[in-house]
Design an enzyme around this catalytic site. Structure first.
Site, PDB file in Angstrom:
ATOM      1  N   SER A   1      46.975  73.293 -24.879  1.00 37.82           N
ATOM      2  CA  SER A   1      46.912  73.596 -23.458  1.00 37.82           C
ATOM      3  C   SER A   1      45.556  73.312 -22.818  1.00 37.82           C
ATOM      4  CB  SER A   1      47.317  75.057 -23.285  1.00 37.82           C
ATOM      5  OG  SER A   1      47.515  75.355 -21.948  1.00 37.82           O
TER       6      SER A   1
ATOM      7  N   ASP B   1      48.912  71.305 -20.606  1.00 38.67           N
ATOM      8  CA  ASP B   1      50.343  71.240 -20.937  1.00 38.67           C
ATOM      9  C   ASP B   1      51.202  71.650 -19.735  1.00 38.67           C
ATOM     10  OD1 ASP B   1      49.648  73.909 -21.011  1.00 38.67           O
ATOM     11  OD2 ASP B   1      50.886  74.394 -22.744  1.00 38.67           O
TER      12      ASP B   1
ATOM     13  N   ALA C   1      37.967  89.658 -26.286  1.00 40.34           N
ATOM     14  CA  ALA C   1      37.967  88.457 -27.113  1.00 40.34           C
ATOM     15  C   ALA C   1      39.072  87.529 -26.639  1.00 40.34           C
ATOM     16  CB  ALA C   1      38.211  88.837 -28.565  1.00 40.34           C
ATOM     17  N   SER C   2      38.761  86.234 -26.562  1.00 42.75           N
ATOM     18  CA  SER C   2      39.797  85.264 -26.230  1.00 42.75           C
ATOM     19  C   SER C   2      40.803  85.203 -27.369  1.00 42.75           C
ATOM     20  CB  SER C   2      39.156  83.886 -26.032  1.00 42.75           C
ATOM     21  OG  SER C   2      40.147  82.882 -26.119  1.00 42.75           O
ATOM     22  N   GLY C   3      42.043  84.941 -27.038  1.00 40.55           N
ATOM     23  CA  GLY C   3      43.067  84.740 -28.069  1.00 40.55           C
ATOM     24  C   GLY C   3      43.333  83.263 -28.297  1.00 40.55           C
TER      25      GLY C   3
HETATM   26  C1  G16 Z   1      46.999  80.812 -22.755  1.00 38.70           C
HETATM   27  C2  G16 Z   1      47.988  81.917 -22.470  1.00 38.70           C
HETATM   28  C3  G16 Z   1      47.613  82.613 -21.176  1.00 38.70           C
HETATM   29  C4  G16 Z   1      46.175  83.106 -21.267  1.00 38.70           C
HETATM   30  C5  G16 Z   1      45.242  81.966 -21.661  1.00 38.70           C
HETATM   31  C6  G16 Z   1      43.844  82.433 -21.959  1.00 38.70           C
HETATM   32  O1  G16 Z   1      47.042  79.884 -21.728  1.00 38.70           O
HETATM   33  O2  G16 Z   1      49.273  81.358 -22.374  1.00 38.70           O
HETATM   34  O3  G16 Z   1      48.504  83.670 -20.979  1.00 38.70           O
HETATM   35  O4  G16 Z   1      45.763  83.624 -20.059  1.00 38.70           O
HETATM   36  O5  G16 Z   1      45.713  81.343 -22.837  1.00 38.70           O
HETATM   37  O6  G16 Z   1      43.920  83.377 -22.991  1.00 38.70           O
HETATM   38  P1  G16 Z   1      42.657  83.946 -23.717  1.00 38.70           P
HETATM   39  O7  G16 Z   1      41.792  84.526 -22.652  1.00 38.70           O
HETATM   40  O8  G16 Z   1      43.196  84.949 -24.677  1.00 38.70           O
HETATM   41  O9  G16 Z   1      41.970  82.768 -24.389  1.00 38.70           O
HETATM   42  P2  G16 Z   1      47.143  78.335 -22.043  1.00 38.70           P
HETATM   43  O10 G16 Z   1      47.333  77.703 -20.720  1.00 38.70           O
HETATM   44  O11 G16 Z   1      45.874  77.945 -22.728  1.00 38.70           O
HETATM   45  O12 G16 Z   1      48.334  78.239 -22.949  1.00 38.70           O
END
Ligand code: G16
Length: 552
Positions: A70, A287, A509-511
């Site tokens: 993404s 994406d 923390a970012s996921g």
């Molecule tokens: C993904 C998730 C989103 C989230 C983003 C950032 O987006 O589908 O719901 O807001 O990651 O997440 P994080 O702050 O945990 O890194 P994408 O567009 O990268 O698939």
């Protein structure tokens, strides 16, 4: 016997995809597994195994596998699983996905696989089917090999849809699984997706005038070719769409100084953006599941219309339609946000639109789940990821409603068109783009009118790259607004925030990246810079890591 033969096939195939980084545990994060692409083949293999089991568990319904990272940089990749109705993988299965991905040797893989079968009560002899697609990252081709090696080993049939946006794959999963139901979601093809959107857009625009052109920054990702296809199906006289940043043949350009994440986090346009005052622009991510709008005001003042703005625009328009159709006693709306929602947006929804707001942790999987419980649930993350869900109850009410006047009929027809236009499976930038265009056209609004609905609190989103993001844990039940560990960070953060008028700040923390995100709001823009900068320094001092500038 058959079961032993399957183990042997799995072990043989898995040998070609050895697990990397034995000292690191992988987790199924905000949006599946995501990391440097060269680390992913072994994980992709185990995702193939789990997708097959999930399909068996879901009575042979088709499961989706989307290969994408993404908004992340081009060298990353990732994978997320899609459940039968097109929503994200059931969260209870995420733990098992991680368990399999973390199996370090053949014996652990065998044990992990058996553990899933036993604990999740999967009938190994049940039928199964998987479909998959990928974004334009070059590493996708190698990852497809790992995925199909697993599916071949467990004899699960599959269809490779090649390049697709994430929401297109979600659409295809739901369309496949509902094809023989009372309400098929749509034709089971990419073409079917375009036809459904275009037909609904046409209906929704029946009584609305087009509102000039919109220019779409496609982040040099898969959204570019797919939007070009969509345009071929749209009525020529209703909307002019210009496309920029469509260089998918140059992987380094993906999300690079372009696209929704760049525009949102940097609060400026893509590189070279020079919009004429009030010309309408928007940006997709890599994406095409996120969308944000932006424009230049007179004097080249950049203005952002992010996910909060799309939510408020959609909620106000759909709320009006429900009222005008005479359904306001039968159908209620709810808005779902995360802690990143601007405080002014939340206030506007509660006080002006008079709608209920609920806040969930980050990740569309969380928002979607809550929105699905409402009659009509409008959910958007501030980063532009979201959609509007119409519950079965709301759809039934809308379908059987007998309009009492021509005005009610018109509102009802537009509402029905929106039910088909808006992707019901997941946030979809292409569907959201058409939704925004419909609303602006109906309201006869410019981007400045849209911006004028409320004034945002100055805000900033920063990021500190860290080696171990796992040490940053938030307090359960706070929708990620407070940190539990490391405890000294929250104490220092509280001391910093109280110095600023109307200050609000949180760390999580970012996921999806090896990073910690810092979000802040305050009454004055210079205060926000100062406050977020100070909190970022606390983290970088603690973790000895680099701060990624919020903007240059
Ligand atoms: C993904 C998730 C989103 C989230 C983003 C950032 O987006 O589908 O719901 O807001 O990651 O997440 P994080 O702050 O945990 O890194 P994408 O567009 O990268 O698939």
């Amino acid at each position: 016997n058959a079961e032993e033969a399957e183990f042997v096939a799995i072990e043989k195939a898995a040998a070609s995809f050895p697990r990397q980084l034995p000292d690191r545990d992988f987790t199924y994060g905000t949006a599946g597994f995501r990391m440097r692409a060269d680390l992913l083949p072994s994980i992709m293999f185990t995702v193939g195994l789990l997708a097959s089991l999930r399909s068996k568990k879901c009575n042979g319904n088709t499961i989706g596998v989307m290969i994408t990272a993404s908004h992340n940089p081009a060298e990353d990749n990732g994978v997320k699983l899609v459940d039968p109705m097109g929503d994200m993988l059931n969260v209870d299965w995420e733990w098992y996905a991680a368990g399999l991905a973390n199996a370090r040797d053949p014996e652990k893989l065998r044990n992990g696989y058996m553990h899933c079968i036993n604990k999740l009560k999967v009938d190994r002899s049940a039928p199964s089917k998987v479909i998959f697609a990928r974004d334009t990252r070059p590493s996708g081709a190698t990852l497809v090999k790992a995925l199909t090696a697993a599916l071949d080993a467990v004899k699960t049939p599959y269809i490779d849809y090649g390049y697709a946006t994430t929401p297109q794959l979600h659409y295809l999963v739901r369309a496949t699984n509902t094809v023989n139901s009372q309400y098929p979601y749509g034709e089971v093809s990419e073409e079917g997706y375009y036809k459904k959107l275009a037909e609904a857009f046409n209906r929704a625009m029946e009584f609305a005038k087009p509102n000039g052109a919109v220019t779409v920054d496609c982040a040099n990702g898969v959204g570019a070719p797919k939007l070009k296809e969509l345009i071929k199906h749209l009525p020529k006289d209703k909307l002019t769409i210009n496309i920029i940043n469509d260089q998918i043949e140059n992987p380094d350009k993906l999300n690079n100084r372009a696209g929704a994440d760049w525009v949102k986090t940097q609060q400026r346009g893509f590189e070279g953006f020079d919009g004429k005052p009030l010309d309408r622009y928007c940006a997709l991510d890599g994406d095409a599941d996120r969308l944000v709008y932006f424009f230049n005001e007179e004097g080249k003042v950049f203005r952002l219309l992010d996910g909060d703005r799309i939510a408020t625009l959609a909620a106000s328009f759909i709320g009006d339609l429900v009222r005008k159709a005479g359904l306001d006693n039968d159908i209620t709306l709810k808005v779902v946000q995360t802690a990143y929602a601007n405080g002014a947006a939340t206030k506007y929804v509660e006080q002006v639109l008079k709608l209920k707001v609920e806040c969930t942790p980050t990740g569309v999987k969380h928002l979607h789940h809550v929105a699905a419980q409402a009659d009509i649930g409008v959910y958007f993350e501030a980063n532009g990821h979201g959609t509007v869900l119409f519950s079965e109850r709301a759809l039934k009410t809308i379908r059987k409603h007998d309009p009492q006047s021509p005005a009610q009929l018109t509102a009802l027809d537009t509402l029905k068109a929106l039910c088909d236009l808006i992707n019901q499976t997941v946030g979809d930038a292409l569907s959201d783009l058409l939704l925004v265009e419909v609303v602006l056209a109906h309201k006869e609004w410019t981007v400045a009118d849209w911006l004028g609905t409320y004034k945002e609190f100055p805000n900033k989103l920063g990021k500190v790259n860290v080696r171990d993001r796992g040490m940053y844990q938030t307090v359960p039940g706070t929708a990620e607004r407070r940190l539990q560990s490391p405890p000294q960070v929250q104490i220092e953060l509280d001391n910093i925030v109280k110095k600023y008028r109307d200050g609000r700040c949180f760390v999580r923390a970012s996921g999806t990246e090896d990073a910690v995100r810092v979000y802040g709001e305050a009454a004055e823009a210079y205060d926000v810079d100062d406050m977020v900068g100070s909190v970022m320094s606390v983290i970088s001092n603690l973790s000895g890591q680099m701060i990624e500038p919020v903007s240059e």
